[in-house]
Write a protein that holds these residues in place. Structure first.
Motif, mmCIF file in Angstrom:
data_model
loop_
_atom_site.group_PDB
_atom_site.id
_atom_site.type_symbol
_atom_site.label_atom_id
_atom_site.label_comp_id
_atom_site.label_asym_id
_atom_site.label_seq_id
_atom_site.Cartn_x
_atom_site.Cartn_y
_atom_site.Cartn_z
ATOM 1 N N ASP A 1 -2.007 4.611 0.165
ATOM 2 C CA ASP A 1 -0.639 5.261 -0.170
ATOM 3 C C ASP A 1 -0.087 6.180 1.161
ATOM 4 O O ASP A 1 0.907 6.046 1.515
ATOM 5 C CB ASP A 1 -0.734 6.136 -1.277
ATOM 6 N N ARG B 1 3.266 5.760 3.530
ATOM 7 C CA ARG B 1 4.036 6.839 3.871
ATOM 8 C C ARG B 1 4.299 6.992 5.543
ATOM 9 O O ARG B 1 5.629 7.310 6.003
ATOM 10 C CB ARG B 1 3.639 7.972 3.161
ATOM 11 N N ARG C 1 -6.352 2.807 -3.305
ATOM 12 C CA ARG C 1 -5.902 3.670 -4.316
ATOM 13 C C ARG C 1 -5.069 2.955 -5.563
ATOM 14 O O ARG C 1 -4.592 1.776 -5.303
ATOM 15 C CB ARG C 1 -4.909 4.659 -3.860
ATOM 16 N N MET D 1 -2.360 3.100 -8.175
ATOM 17 C CA MET D 1 -1.081 3.629 -8.102
ATOM 18 C C MET D 1 -0.023 3.123 -9.419
ATOM 19 O O MET D 1 -0.162 1.710 -8.986
ATOM 20 C CB MET D 1 -0.225 3.865 -6.789
ATOM 21 N N SER E 1 -6.235 12.266 -8.715
ATOM 22 C CA SER E 1 -5.193 12.806 -8.080
ATOM 23 C C SER E 1 -5.181 14.170 -8.163
ATOM 24 O O SER E 1 -5.259 14.757 -9.267
ATOM 25 C CB SER E 1 -3.903 11.970 -8.417
#
Length: 357
Positions: free
Chosen positions: A281, A285, A314, A316, A347
C-alpha cells in the motif's frame, strides 16, 4: 512542600539522581500509598552506572544536557501503554565534599511529561564538610520535589530561596535536540549518532502508532531498524513525549529517529544504499503525484542511490494486494516479502480504533 501531594496527581513517576537528590526517593517513599504514583527510582552514582542508564557516555556528568538526558530516560521507564501520564525526572549535581571545590556547587533538574520538558539550574551556597553536604542534599531534594510536583500539576516550579542563583525554563525544544544527538537505539539499549549512509542498513519506516506483531515480524525477519520521522508529511510533528513513547514501544529492537526526511525520497537521499521495508500500500501511495514528486524522476533517483524496496503484501478492503496489483510498480527496485497470513490484515489504525484512541 508536601510529597504527599503526589498522590493527587494520578501519574506514573520515575526519579533518577546521581547522588545528591537521592533523599527525594525517601521523601516519596515515606508517603503511604506512593506506589500508586512512584514507578521506581535509580541512583547511577558511578560514571559507568550512568553510562548504562543513559545508553551512552555524556560529555559532562553534571550539566543541563545530562539532566535532560536523564529525564528522557526516566520518562521511558515511567511510561506504560494505557497507563497514567508518565513523568521522568533527572537530577545531577556537584555538591559540598570533604574539601572545598574550585568551581561552583551546581544542581540541574529536568522533568519530562506529556506537557513538555522543564529545566531548573541553580548555584548552591558554597561550603565543605558533612554539614554543608547534608544542606546541599536537602536543597537538591527540595528542588527535585518541586520540579516533580510542578510537572505533575502542570504549573510553574516554585523557586528555592536557599541557593545563590536560580533559573527555571521550559525546554521541550532543547530536550528534542538532546534526544536527536543520539537518535539511534540498538536493540541492547546502547545509543549513538545516526548512520551517515545506508550501506548495510535495512530501514523500516513508519509511524508505528502503535506497533503490532506484523511490524515486529517484518523487522525481525529482515534484520531491520525501525525508522520514525518526527516530522511526518501532512501530520503534526511528534512531541518529545510521543517520541519517547514510540522508543519504549519498540524496546528490544533497533530504532532510529530523524527529522527533515518525511518522504521516501528524502530517506533515500539521507541513507543511500539502504534497503527500505514497506507495505505494498505504501508503494501505491509513493507513486501518487499528490506528494509533489515527479514519478519518473523519483524512480530514476532511487535507482541511482542504490535503494532496494522490500515490499510486503497487504490485505485491504478484503482483498490481498501484491506488487502485481500496483500499476507502474518499479519491479526492478522491489523484492517481495512473504509473511504469515495473520499479519496481512493487521493495522495500527485498526488497533487505535478498537481502543477508542
Amino acid at each position: 512542600m508536601d510529597p504527599a501531594l503526589m498522590l493527587e496527581t494520578k501519574c506514573r513517576a520515575y526519579v533518577v539522581a546521581t547522588g545528591a537528590g537521592a533523599g527525594l526517593q525517601k521523601l516519596l517513599w515515606d508517603v503511604p500509598g506512593i506506589s500508586d504514583v512512584l514507578v521506581g527510582a535509580a541512583l547511577p552514582y558511578a560514571t559507568d552506572a550512568m553510562d548504562r542508564f543513559l545508553g551512552f557516555s555524556p560529555a559532562q556528568y553534571c550539566s543541563e544536557d545530562t539532566a535532560i538526558a536523564m529525564a528522557l530516560a526516566a520518562y521511558g521507564e515511567a511510561f506504560a501503554p494505557g497507563g497514567a501520564p508518565a513523568i521522568g525526572l533527572g537530577l545531577t549535581a556537584s555538591v559540598a565534599s570533604r574539601s572545598a571545590h574550585r568551581g561552583d556547587h551546581r544542581v540541574f533538574v529536568a522533568a519530562v511529561s506529556e506537557a513538555g520538558a522543564t529545566l531548573v539550574s541553580a548555584t548552591l551556597n558554597k561550603g565543605s564538610g558533612a554539614e554543608a553536604r547534608r544542606r546541599d542534599g536537602d536543597v537538591c531534594d527540595a528542588i527535585g520535589l518541586s520540579a516533580l510536583l510542578a510537572s505533575a500539576q502542570r504549573r510553574p516550579i516554585e523557586p528555592s530561596h536557599d541557593v545563590a542563583h536560580w533559573s527555571s525554563l521550559e525546554c521541550s525544544a532543547r530536550a528534542m535536540q538532546v534526544f536527536l544527538e543520539r537518535p539511534y537505539f540498538a536493540a541492547s539499549g546502547k545509543r549513538r549518532e545516526a548512520p551517515t549512509n545506508g550501506n548495510g542498513l535495512a530501514l523500516f519506516p513508519g509511524a508505528f502508532n502503535p506497533p503490532h506483531d506484523g511490524h515486529f515480524w517484518m523487522a525481525r525477519e529482515n534484520a531491520a531498524t525501525f525508522h520514525i520521522t518526527i516530522d511526518p508529511p501532512h501530520k503534526p510533528a511528534l512531541s518529545i513525549a510521543q517520541v519517547l513513547q514510540r522508543a519504549k514501544l519498540l524496546d528490544g529492537f533497533s530504532r532510529l529517529f530523524t527529522e527533515g526526511d518525511p518522504l521516501y525520497l528524502d530517506k533515500a537521499r539521507r541513507f543511500p544504499g539502504a534497503k527500505i521495508l514497506i507495505g505494498v500500500d505504501a508503494v501505491a501511495r509513493m507513486l501518487e503525484p499528490k506528494w509533489g514528486v515527479e514519478i519518473g524522476s523519483l524512480l530514476r533517483e532511487l535507482r541511482q542511490l542504490g535503494i532496494r524496496l522490500l515490499v510486503a503484501d497487504r490485505e485491504m478492503d478484503g482483498k490481498l494486494l501484491s506488487l502485481d496489483d500496483i500499476p507502474g510498480a518499479p519491479m526492478d527496485l522491489c523484492e517481495r516479502i512473504l509473511g504469515p497470513a495473520q499479519h496481512l490484515t493487521m493495522s495500527s489504525t485498526k488497533i487505535r480504533d478498537a481502543m477508542g484512541l
